[in-house]
Scaffold this motif. Structure first.
Motif, PDB file in Angstrom:
ATOM      1  N   PHE A   1     -96.553  37.609  -1.646  1.00  0.00           N
ATOM      2  CA  PHE A   1     -95.339  38.407  -1.731  1.00  0.00           C
ATOM      3  C   PHE A   1     -94.722  38.207  -3.103  1.00  0.00           C
ATOM      4  CE2 PHE A   1     -95.812  37.225   2.676  1.00  0.00           C
ATOM      5  CZ  PHE A   1     -95.637  38.422   3.331  1.00  0.00           C
ATOM      6  N   ILE A   2     -94.210  39.288  -3.654  1.00  0.00           N
ATOM      7  CA  ILE A   2     -93.376  39.161  -4.836  1.00  0.00           C
ATOM      8  C   ILE A   2     -91.961  39.486  -4.389  1.00  0.00           C
ATOM      9  CG2 ILE A   2     -92.964  39.983  -7.180  1.00  0.00           C
ATOM     10  CD1 ILE A   2     -96.190  40.722  -6.732  1.00  0.00           C
ATOM     11  N   THR A   3     -91.187  38.442  -4.254  1.00  0.00           N
ATOM     12  CA  THR A   3     -89.840  38.581  -3.707  1.00  0.00           C
ATOM     13  C   THR A   3     -88.856  38.292  -4.833  1.00  0.00           C
ATOM     14  OG1 THR A   3     -89.952  36.274  -3.009  1.00  0.00           O
ATOM     15  CG2 THR A   3     -90.508  37.927  -1.365  1.00  0.00           C
ATOM     16  N   TYR A   4     -88.726  39.312  -5.661  1.00  0.00           N
ATOM     17  CA  TYR A   4     -87.898  39.190  -6.849  1.00  0.00           C
ATOM     18  C   TYR A   4     -86.418  39.250  -6.477  1.00  0.00           C
ATOM     19  CZ  TYR A   4     -87.646  39.608 -11.923  1.00  0.00           C
ATOM     20  OH  TYR A   4     -87.429  39.387 -13.247  1.00  0.00           O
ATOM     21  N   SER A   5     -86.103  40.046  -5.476  1.00  0.00           N
ATOM     22  CA  SER A   5     -84.699  40.199  -5.071  1.00  0.00           C
ATOM     23  C   SER A   5     -84.370  39.253  -3.905  1.00  0.00           C
ATOM     24  CB  SER A   5     -84.442  41.637  -4.625  1.00  0.00           C
ATOM     25  OG  SER A   5     -85.202  41.920  -3.460  1.00  0.00           O
ATOM     26  N   ASN A   6     -83.085  38.987  -3.730  1.00  0.00           N
ATOM     27  CA  ASN A   6     -82.649  38.164  -2.593  1.00  0.00           C
ATOM     28  C   ASN A   6     -83.002  38.834  -1.269  1.00  0.00           C
ATOM     29  OD1 ASN A   6     -81.662  36.191  -4.213  1.00  0.00           O
ATOM     30  ND2 ASN A   6     -79.502  36.697  -3.937  1.00  0.00           N
ATOM     31  N   LYS A   7     -82.869  40.144  -1.262  1.00  0.00           N
ATOM     32  CA  LYS A   7     -83.161  40.913  -0.049  1.00  0.00           C
ATOM     33  C   LYS A   7     -84.620  40.691   0.381  1.00  0.00           C
ATOM     34  CE  LYS A   7     -82.101  45.511   1.674  1.00  0.00           C
ATOM     35  NZ  LYS A   7     -81.866  46.902   1.272  1.00  0.00           N
ATOM     36  N   ALA A   8     -85.526  40.740  -0.591  1.00  0.00           N
ATOM     37  CA  ALA A   8     -86.949  40.537  -0.286  1.00  0.00           C
ATOM     38  C   ALA A   8     -87.206  39.101   0.174  1.00  0.00           C
ATOM     39  CB  ALA A   8     -87.801  40.879  -1.507  1.00  0.00           C
ATOM     40  N   LYS A   9     -86.496  38.154  -0.414  1.00  0.00           N
ATOM     41  CA  LYS A   9     -86.642  36.746   0.013  1.00  0.00           C
ATOM     42  C   LYS A   9     -86.235  36.587   1.475  1.00  0.00           C
ATOM     43  CE  LYS A   9     -85.752  34.565  -4.512  1.00  0.00           C
ATOM     44  NZ  LYS A   9     -85.452  35.763  -5.305  1.00  0.00           N
ATOM     45  N   ARG A  10     -85.195  37.311   1.850  1.00  0.00           N
ATOM     46  CA  ARG A  10     -84.726  37.221   3.226  1.00  0.00           C
ATOM     47  C   ARG A  10     -85.672  37.951   4.169  1.00  0.00           C
ATOM     48  NH1 ARG A  10     -78.969  39.474   3.327  1.00  0.00           N
ATOM     49  NH2 ARG A  10     -79.248  39.081   5.542  1.00  0.00           N
ATOM     50  N   ARG A  11     -86.051  39.163   3.794  1.00  0.00           N
ATOM     51  CA  ARG A  11     -86.836  40.009   4.693  1.00  0.00           C
ATOM     52  C   ARG A  11     -88.246  39.461   4.955  1.00  0.00           C
ATOM     53  NH1 ARG A  11     -86.951  45.225   6.837  1.00  0.00           N
ATOM     54  NH2 ARG A  11     -89.052  46.093   7.011  1.00  0.00           N
TER      55      ARG A  11
ATOM     56  N   LEU B   1     -89.596  36.405   3.796  1.00  0.00           N
ATOM     57  CA  LEU B   1     -89.782  34.951   3.864  1.00  0.00           C
ATOM     58  C   LEU B   1     -88.757  34.275   4.777  1.00  0.00           C
ATOM     59  CD1 LEU B   1     -90.333  34.431   0.032  1.00  0.00           C
ATOM     60  CD2 LEU B   1     -92.097  34.805   1.764  1.00  0.00           C
ATOM     61  N   GLY B   2     -87.799  35.042   5.251  1.00  0.00           N
ATOM     62  CA  GLY B   2     -86.819  34.471   6.170  1.00  0.00           C
ATOM     63  C   GLY B   2     -85.858  33.484   5.535  1.00  0.00           C
ATOM     64  N   VAL B   3     -85.663  33.591   4.214  1.00  0.00           N
ATOM     65  CA  VAL B   3     -84.660  32.728   3.563  1.00  0.00           C
ATOM     66  C   VAL B   3     -83.283  33.125   4.103  1.00  0.00           C
ATOM     67  CG1 VAL B   3     -83.593  32.087   1.361  1.00  0.00           C
ATOM     68  CG2 VAL B   3     -86.066  32.434   1.492  1.00  0.00           C
ATOM     69  N   ARG B   4     -82.480  32.110   4.451  1.00  0.00           N
ATOM     70  CA  ARG B   4     -81.192  32.402   5.063  1.00  0.00           C
ATOM     71  C   ARG B   4     -80.146  32.861   4.031  1.00  0.00           C
ATOM     72  NH1 ARG B   4     -80.605  26.902   8.275  1.00  0.00           N
ATOM     73  NH2 ARG B   4     -81.649  26.302   6.356  1.00  0.00           N
ATOM     74  N   LYS B   5     -79.329  33.792   4.478  1.00  0.00           N
ATOM     75  CA  LYS B   5     -78.251  34.323   3.643  1.00  0.00           C
ATOM     76  C   LYS B   5     -77.352  33.182   3.165  1.00  0.00           C
ATOM     77  CE  LYS B   5     -75.220  38.378   3.798  1.00  0.00           C
ATOM     78  NZ  LYS B   5     -74.700  39.459   4.668  1.00  0.00           N
ATOM     79  N   GLY B   6     -77.045  32.267   4.075  1.00  0.00           N
ATOM     80  CA  GLY B   6     -76.172  31.131   3.771  1.00  0.00           C
ATOM     81  C   GLY B   6     -76.758  30.225   2.699  1.00  0.00           C
ATOM     82  N   THR B   7     -78.056  30.062   2.710  1.00  0.00           N
ATOM     83  CA  THR B   7     -78.725  29.231   1.705  1.00  0.00           C
ATOM     84  C   THR B   7     -78.598  29.879   0.324  1.00  0.00           C
ATOM     85  OG1 THR B   7     -80.308  28.508   3.377  1.00  0.00           O
ATOM     86  CG2 THR B   7     -80.928  28.148   1.073  1.00  0.00           C
ATOM     87  N   LEU B   8     -78.836  31.187   0.276  1.00  0.00           N
ATOM     88  CA  LEU B   8     -78.744  31.914  -1.002  1.00  0.00           C
ATOM     89  C   LEU B   8     -77.306  31.870  -1.529  1.00  0.00           C
ATOM     90  CD1 LEU B   8     -81.012  34.921  -0.001  1.00  0.00           C
ATOM     91  CD2 LEU B   8     -81.507  33.281  -1.827  1.00  0.00           C
ATOM     92  N   LYS B   9     -76.351  31.975  -0.611  1.00  0.00           N
ATOM     93  CA  LYS B   9     -74.939  31.993  -1.005  1.00  0.00           C
ATOM     94  C   LYS B   9     -74.487  30.609  -1.482  1.00  0.00           C
ATOM     95  CE  LYS B   9     -70.555  33.863   0.601  1.00  0.00           C
ATOM     96  NZ  LYS B   9     -69.754  34.256   1.774  1.00  0.00           N
ATOM     97  N   LYS B  10     -74.872  29.595  -0.749  1.00  0.00           N
ATOM     98  CA  LYS B  10     -74.390  28.233  -1.028  1.00  0.00           C
ATOM     99  C   LYS B  10     -75.090  27.616  -2.252  1.00  0.00           C
ATOM    100  CE  LYS B  10     -73.299  23.887   1.332  1.00  0.00           C
ATOM    101  NZ  LYS B  10     -73.462  23.123   2.591  1.00  0.00           N
ATOM    102  N   TYR B  11     -76.410  27.757  -2.299  1.00  0.00           N
ATOM    103  CA  TYR B  11     -77.171  27.063  -3.348  1.00  0.00           C
ATOM    104  C   TYR B  11     -77.704  27.995  -4.436  1.00  0.00           C
ATOM    105  CZ  TYR B  11     -77.105  23.469   0.260  1.00  0.00           C
ATOM    106  OH  TYR B  11     -76.701  22.559   1.212  1.00  0.00           O
TER     107      TYR B  11
END
Lengths: 173, 173
Positions: free
Chosen positions: A56-66, A68-78
């Motif tokens: 996967f090329i997950t350049y955007s936060n949206k792609a990371k979430r969709r 890879l299941g990266v949590r919104k809270g993780t992206l926001k906090k860290y």
């Protein structure tokens, strides 16, 4: 630096593919700052189809979430470039693809996007081998291309190290 | 060859990113034989985050089916390296990511895998711009790396051509 320990005449990607193939392990990739170059280096090795699963090329936060299941809270906090995000990227990657080995990159390749706290060249690399996850922080010098190429080499080096450790441990059991 | 028409002093990926940015278009990629190099070339342009959405490296048939919705029957009847598979890859890609523009590659980079009917160097590239899909066939010379690099350049050239056509048509409406 881990990339000194594995220097031989062969490119690091050749060593990585052979090492995975030896143990029948399959790898997947999730790339932010390296944007496909990591997969590109692996797939350039003839016979890579034996060991490469999907990427996967997950350049955007949206792609990371969709994907890879990266949590919104993780992206926001860290932030997207953080140890926590790299860890969630690689965990989500192996969960999604079912690969034995996962490699994830997230960083600031520049020229823009840097800050005092997170300078250009900062890259986190996550590696998962059969459930054991490690995340390593790097700060690379050079321009955008050099930062990305360095990140690719460091990711392959980290994977080699983690897979070798896994083989050694399993051998002694 | 389409790559002659766009030669300037700038690398083709710079031209491609500027052209997309001009019209506010966003691109996604799905790569088989190029295995991440296409995304890598796009993302190497500073500011690519404005125009690059997400990418898949679907090296295996399973990944082509899972992430791009390529039909099992298509892979069986025509093979992974075919006009039909390239078309389904790019259609599935834009449906999945919601990008305005999609680029998909599938081919035989070698050294193995070639046949009389499908030689090493055979690459199909699919491009979708706002719903209009085009698939083009190429046969490239050279080793594995050269075939893949040629495919990346041809994909970017094809995208530039298709996007320029789209802009011209929409201008005259």
């Amino acid at each position: 630096m881990p990339d000194e320990a594995y220097r031989t005449d062969s490119p690091v990607e050749d060593i990585a593919v052979k090492l995975l193939d030896k143990g029948g392990l399959v790898v997947s990739t999730a790339e932010s700052c390296t944007g496909g170059l990591l997969a590109g280096r692996i797939v350039n090795v003839p016979g890579a189809s034996n060991v490469y699963k999907a990427g996967f090329i997950t350049y955007s936060n949206k792609a990371k979430r969709r994907y890879l299941g990266v949590r919104k809270g993780t992206l926001k906090k860290y932030g997207a470039v953080s140890k926590q995000t790299a860890g969630e990227m690689v965990k989500g990657l192996v969960a999604e693809t079912g690969a034995d080995v996962g490699l994830a990159t997230t960083g600031i390749a520049g020229p823009g996007g840097g800050s005092d706290e997170k300078p250009v060249g900062l890259v986190y690399i996550g590696c998962s081998v059969c459930g054991r996850v490690r995340v390593k922080k790097f700060v690379f010098d050079g321009d955008r291309m050099r930062v990305r190429e360095s990140a690719v080499t460091a990711a392959l080096d980290l994977m080699i190290k983690c897979v070798e450790e896994y083989y050694t441990e399993n051998k002694s059991k």
